[in-house]
Design a protein around this motif. Sequence first.
Motif, PDB file in Angstrom:
ATOM      1  N   ARG A 230      -9.501   9.095   7.620  1.00 53.87           N
ATOM      2  CA  ARG A 230      -9.609  10.552   7.656  1.00 53.87           C
ATOM      3  C   ARG A 230      -8.286  11.209   8.061  1.00 53.87           C
ATOM      4  O   ARG A 230      -7.973  12.308   7.645  1.00 53.87           O
ATOM      5  N   ARG A 231      -7.509  10.498   8.891  1.00 53.23           N
ATOM      6  CA  ARG A 231      -6.282  11.091   9.435  1.00 53.23           C
ATOM      7  C   ARG A 231      -5.052  10.720   8.618  1.00 53.23           C
ATOM      8  O   ARG A 231      -3.939  11.102   8.959  1.00 53.23           O
ATOM      9  N   LEU A 232      -5.220   9.946   7.543  1.00 54.96           N
ATOM     10  CA  LEU A 232      -4.041   9.393   6.869  1.00 54.96           C
ATOM     11  C   LEU A 232      -3.805   9.974   5.484  1.00 54.96           C
ATOM     12  O   LEU A 232      -4.734  10.389   4.790  1.00 54.96           O
ATOM     13  N   ASP A 233      -2.539   9.939   5.105  1.00 58.14           N
ATOM     14  CA  ASP A 233      -2.134  10.339   3.761  1.00 58.14           C
ATOM     15  C   ASP A 233      -1.920   9.049   2.958  1.00 58.14           C
ATOM     16  O   ASP A 233      -1.044   8.246   3.306  1.00 58.14           O
ATOM     17  N   PRO A 234      -2.696   8.844   1.893  1.00 56.62           N
ATOM     18  CA  PRO A 234      -2.591   7.572   1.149  1.00 56.62           C
ATOM     19  C   PRO A 234      -1.157   7.282   0.692  1.00 56.62           C
ATOM     20  O   PRO A 234      -0.728   6.134   0.683  1.00 56.62           O
ATOM     21  N   ALA A 235      -0.433   8.308   0.312  1.00 56.72           N
ATOM     22  CA  ALA A 235       0.922   8.094  -0.210  1.00 56.72           C
ATOM     23  C   ALA A 235       1.848   7.489   0.841  1.00 56.72           C
ATOM     24  O   ALA A 235       2.849   6.854   0.507  1.00 56.72           O
ATOM     25  N   CYS A 236       1.508   7.663   2.097  1.00 55.58           N
ATOM     26  CA  CYS A 236       2.386   7.223   3.206  1.00 55.58           C
ATOM     27  C   CYS A 236       1.786   6.072   4.002  1.00 55.58           C
ATOM     28  O   CYS A 236       2.219   5.788   5.121  1.00 55.58           O
ATOM     29  N   THR A 237       0.736   5.423   3.457  1.00 57.63           N
ATOM     30  CA  THR A 237      -0.001   4.418   4.226  1.00 57.63           C
ATOM     31  C   THR A 237       0.185   3.024   3.637  1.00 57.63           C
ATOM     32  O   THR A 237       0.059   2.831   2.429  1.00 57.63           O
ATOM     33  N   LEU A 238       0.460   2.080   4.503  1.00 59.37           N
ATOM     34  CA  LEU A 238       0.545   0.681   4.086  1.00 59.37           C
ATOM     35  C   LEU A 238      -0.575  -0.096   4.772  1.00 59.37           C
ATOM     36  O   LEU A 238      -0.777   0.045   5.983  1.00 59.37           O
ATOM     37  N   PHE A 239      -1.290  -0.906   4.007  1.00 61.45           N
ATOM     38  CA  PHE A 239      -2.348  -1.741   4.575  1.00 61.45           C
ATOM     39  C   PHE A 239      -1.875  -3.192   4.675  1.00 61.45           C
ATOM     40  O   PHE A 239      -1.316  -3.729   3.712  1.00 61.45           O
ATOM     41  N   ILE A 240      -2.117  -3.776   5.825  1.00 63.98           N
ATOM     42  CA  ILE A 240      -1.900  -5.218   5.989  1.00 63.98           C
ATOM     43  C   ILE A 240      -3.289  -5.846   6.063  1.00 63.98           C
ATOM     44  O   ILE A 240      -4.035  -5.587   7.008  1.00 63.98           O
ATOM     45  N   VAL A 241      -3.643  -6.614   5.051  1.00 67.89           N
ATOM     46  CA  VAL A 241      -4.944  -7.288   5.093  1.00 67.89           C
ATOM     47  C   VAL A 241      -4.710  -8.656   5.727  1.00 67.89           C
ATOM     48  O   VAL A 241      -4.032  -9.511   5.151  1.00 67.89           O
TER      49      VAL A 241
END
Length: 545
Positions: free
Chosen positions: A188-199
């Motif tokens: 909810r608080r994040l911008d997808p364009a600026c988000t990196l996921f570490i799985v």
Amino acid sequence: MSAAAWDDVRAAYERVAPEHMRALFAGDPARARRFSCDAGPWYLDYSKNRIDDQAMAALIALARASGVEARRAAMFAGERINVTENRAVLHVALRHRGATPITVDGQDVMPSVRAVLAQMKAFSARLRNGEWRGFTGAVITDVVNIGIGGSDLGPSMACEALRKFARPGLRAHFVSNVDGTHMSEVLRRLDPACTLFIVASKTFTTQETLTNAHTARAWLINALGGEAAVARHFVAVSSNPPGVREFGIDTANMFEFWDWVGGRYSMWGAIGLPIACHVGFEVFESMLEGAYAMDKHFCDAPLERNMPVIMGMLGVWYRALFGAASYAILPYDQYLHRFPAYLQQLDMESNGKSVQLDGTAVAGATGPIVWGEPGTNGQHAFYQLLHQGTHLIPADFIVAANSHNPVGRHHTLLLANCIAQGEALMRGKTPDEVRAGLAGMPPAPALLPHRVFPGNRPSNTLVTRSLDAYALGALVALYEHKVFVQGCVFGINSFDQWGVELGKRLAQAIEPELEQGRGETGSRAGVHDASTARLIQRVRDWRQI
Ligand code: F6P
């Protein structure tokens, strides 16, 4: 051999248990000096324990008789001491800073360890300097680690502990719970364009992690318009490359670790990637250095002066002899607020066993229940029970002499409270002291016992100069080795976790039964007990799907 050592420990217990620590201190001015030691950046005072020299000697002899030294050598030599999974146990290789090889089946693992560390260094640098960008070209501002258990607790605890060293503008988030609320509240608080996921998943089969990862992937694709975005926004940490590929992450963006690293011992390698991203690789490396210093201490110091051995054996003393079912971890450091949760997995998943290495049942108690909260919050919650309750709960106080946030008198007050609590638990307060404290106004006789503290309640105090990455690494390694020592004495395998399997399997069976139209409840077929079947039925009835 260890039966005789146990007899000596029991004899020591019979002698020491009736003693009050007040008397032990009064009769021995050198007690605090003798029952303390240094290891790397940490000073341990263990004099506020219900021990004397002979008790300590008996406990150390028990460690020897239980084969702690041989097993320690076997671990560092890469032998397959995790017998039930036929695996070596080499988390120490991940932080090995020496030039000597560490081998598994004759193969030096250090080149692969260093290669992954170099990959982490390069990646974290690119992320932090804005070179690694998102699909739209935007700079990454938020890193979300998706993992659970060992793939979450270590890095999230360390990111909190080292928050002071984090780069402003690059935030770390951790999603572990399969409860959709966890992921939703973070996204909810994040911008997808600026988000990196570490799985992060050693096995890459863990239901919670894969479910969360798929949700994150869908969120990202939906926002950024296609699968092509995934490569710039997802990296994986795993020992299962085919699983990573199947999920849709290019293995070029994968950071590997190996089956000889247990999940709960894994924050020193690729699982530590969020730490390296959050605080920078140099700080991460300093954490490895601190752990390595503790490893060397553990290997080289005589058992009598060996901090993990001393702490491990004191734990055995209270668990096996005094019947203490739990022990409290009390960090007087807000940055360590996740440390008790981290230690719960480390200790309870490692030593919560009731079968010995040879498959026979253990004769006595094994690992304790671990719990705790940072001071001083705990003082206003559960310390009442520590001081006057009917349980004996040994405690570890952990504190740094200096604060990263030296605001006014705060740190002096924090330190004073930490030291005072150990003193209060040890000394207690006698009826005479209660009376004297109320000079001229003695309490009603019925009130007096309420104000008396029995004392004689044991604690360790760990002090460091400042909680930096080096000290944190050494602290975590200290507890890892402490747990190892206890596992040796209990005669169990500290490195498997079969006890988590049954619940996972049953949840898979129940899942389809919770949705109308997907499956019938197993009650009719007699699959479930009546309670479970009724619960499933009630939830089905009440669900709004
Ligand atoms: O369920 C327990 C466990 O296997 C832990 O030992 C482990 O740390 C955690 O699950 C996560 O496993 P993975 O990293 O394979 O997703």
